[in-house]
Motif scaffolding. Structure first.
Motif, PDB file in Angstrom:
ATOM      1  N   GLU A   6      46.281  47.963  44.874  1.00 27.96           N
ATOM      2  CA  GLU A   6      46.486  47.734  43.450  1.00 27.96           C
ATOM      3  C   GLU A   6      47.599  46.718  43.215  1.00 27.96           C
ATOM      4  OE1 GLU A   6      45.758  52.280  43.930  1.00 27.96           O
ATOM      5  OE2 GLU A   6      46.866  50.687  44.955  1.00 27.96           O
ATOM      6  N   SER A   7      47.502  46.017  42.104  1.00 29.27           N
ATOM      7  CA  SER A   7      48.547  45.084  41.699  1.00 29.27           C
ATOM      8  C   SER A   7      48.505  44.933  40.183  1.00 29.27           C
ATOM      9  CB  SER A   7      48.366  43.718  42.373  1.00 29.27           C
ATOM     10  OG  SER A   7      47.138  43.145  41.995  1.00 29.27           O
ATOM     11  N   GLY A   8      49.555  44.326  39.644  1.00 29.80           N
ATOM     12  CA  GLY A   8      49.579  44.026  38.218  1.00 29.80           C
ATOM     13  C   GLY A   8      50.443  44.944  37.381  1.00 29.80           C
ATOM     14  N   GLY A   9      51.016  45.964  37.989  1.00 31.11           N
ATOM     15  CA  GLY A   9      51.878  46.844  37.230  1.00 31.11           C
ATOM     16  C   GLY A   9      53.180  46.172  36.856  1.00 31.11           C
ATOM     17  N   LEU A  20      45.592  45.504  35.364  1.00 31.77           N
ATOM     18  CA  LEU A  20      45.715  45.935  36.747  1.00 31.77           C
ATOM     19  C   LEU A  20      44.509  45.446  37.542  1.00 31.77           C
ATOM     20  CD1 LEU A  20      46.883  49.638  36.304  1.00 31.77           C
ATOM     21  CD2 LEU A  20      48.250  47.544  36.317  1.00 31.77           C
ATOM     22  N   SER A  21      44.748  45.147  38.799  1.00 30.24           N
ATOM     23  CA  SER A  21      43.682  44.754  39.706  1.00 30.24           C
ATOM     24  C   SER A  21      43.709  45.666  40.927  1.00 30.24           C
ATOM     25  CB  SER A  21      43.861  43.309  40.173  1.00 30.24           C
ATOM     26  OG  SER A  21      43.836  42.405  39.089  1.00 30.24           O
ATOM     27  N   ALA A  75      31.721  39.976  43.407  1.00 32.20           N
ATOM     28  CA  ALA A  75      31.880  38.803  44.265  1.00 32.20           C
ATOM     29  C   ALA A  75      33.303  38.698  44.816  1.00 32.20           C
ATOM     30  CB  ALA A  75      31.530  37.536  43.496  1.00 32.20           C
ATOM     31  N   LYS A  76      34.250  39.296  44.093  1.00 34.39           N
ATOM     32  CA  LYS A  76      35.659  39.248  44.511  1.00 34.39           C
ATOM     33  C   LYS A  76      36.138  40.580  45.073  1.00 34.39           C
ATOM     34  CE  LYS A  76      37.022  35.621  41.262  1.00 34.39           C
ATOM     35  NZ  LYS A  76      37.951  35.235  40.166  1.00 34.39           N
ATOM     36  N   ASN A  77      35.235  41.552  45.183  1.00 36.22           N
ATOM     37  CA  ASN A  77      35.622  42.877  45.692  1.00 36.22           C
ATOM     38  C   ASN A  77      36.791  43.464  44.902  1.00 36.22           C
ATOM     39  OD1 ASN A  77      33.695  42.602  47.688  1.00 36.22           O
ATOM     40  ND2 ASN A  77      35.059  43.155  49.366  1.00 36.22           N
ATOM     41  N   THR A  78      36.759  43.299  43.603  1.00 34.52           N
ATOM     42  CA  THR A  78      37.908  43.689  42.781  1.00 34.52           C
ATOM     43  C   THR A  78      37.456  44.449  41.540  1.00 34.52           C
ATOM     44  OG1 THR A  78      39.163  41.755  43.537  1.00 34.52           O
ATOM     45  CG2 THR A  78      39.946  42.851  41.550  1.00 34.52           C
ATOM     46  N   VAL A  79      38.210  45.482  41.222  1.00 27.98           N
ATOM     47  CA  VAL A  79      38.024  46.214  39.976  1.00 27.98           C
ATOM     48  C   VAL A  79      39.285  46.031  39.148  1.00 27.98           C
ATOM     49  CG1 VAL A  79      38.858  48.404  40.945  1.00 27.98           C
ATOM     50  CG2 VAL A  79      37.357  48.419  38.950  1.00 27.98           C
ATOM     51  N   GLN A 120      47.373  52.883  47.062  1.00 27.09           N
ATOM     52  CA  GLN A 120      48.758  53.363  47.116  1.00 27.09           C
ATOM     53  C   GLN A 120      49.393  53.433  45.733  1.00 27.09           C
ATOM     54  OE1 GLN A 120      50.352  54.536  49.944  1.00 27.09           O
ATOM     55  NE2 GLN A 120      48.218  54.446  50.602  1.00 27.09           N
ATOM     56  N   GLY A 121      48.817  52.784  44.770  1.00 31.43           N
ATOM     57  CA  GLY A 121      49.312  52.880  43.402  1.00 31.43           C
ATOM     58  C   GLY A 121      50.186  51.716  42.990  1.00 31.43           C
ATOM     59  N   THR A 122      50.253  51.505  41.687  1.00 29.58           N
ATOM     60  CA  THR A 122      51.131  50.496  41.095  1.00 29.58           C
ATOM     61  C   THR A 122      51.781  51.106  39.861  1.00 29.58           C
ATOM     62  OG1 THR A 122      51.275  48.200  40.304  1.00 29.58           O
ATOM     63  CG2 THR A 122      49.297  49.427  39.702  1.00 29.58           C
TER      64      THR A 122
END
Length: 128
Positions: A6-9, A20-21, A75-79, A120-122
């Protein structure tokens, strides 16, 4: 074993927005539904939103409905989790999770048992 990152927090003020990504490893991302959960200090982890494997169906907790939007880019394997009109009550560590079953025929209603892999969380902190 899939890895979810995860990222963007961050720290924002009430009324602000964050996105968040969650990036997944491997080649099977598009086969699985995904979800977002959160855990505030001293509270149990709670469901936030889910999306099915194709992206055609979503489901939200009542507390975020109308403010948060879950989406995915296979396509980016991202939610993603777009969070608007943030409130101090949204302060928590946000986790993404992958469905335990591929090609589930319905979008998860947020049962922990539906999900088999976790990130792991953000941290998201909303100040008043």
């Amino acid at each position: 074993q899939v890895q979810l990152v995860e990222s963007g927090g961050g720290l924002v003020q009430a009324g602000d927005s964050l996105r968040l990504s969650c990036a997944a490893s491997g080649r099977t991302f598009s086969r699985y539904g995904m979800g977002w959960f959160r855990q505030a200090p001293g509270k149990e982890r709670e469901f936030v939103a889910a999306i099915n494997w194709s992206g055609s169906s979503t489901y939200y907790a009542d507390s975020v409905k109308g403010r948060f939007t879950i989406s995915r880019d296979n396509a980016k394997n991202t939610v993603y989790l777009q969070m608007n009109s943030l409130k101090p009550a949204d302060t928590a560590v946000y986790y993404c999770a992958r469905d335990a079953l591929p090609f589930r025929t319905y979008v998860s209603r947020g049962l922990n048992a539906d999900f088999g892999s976790w990130g792991q969380g953000t941290q998201v902190t909303v100040s008043s």
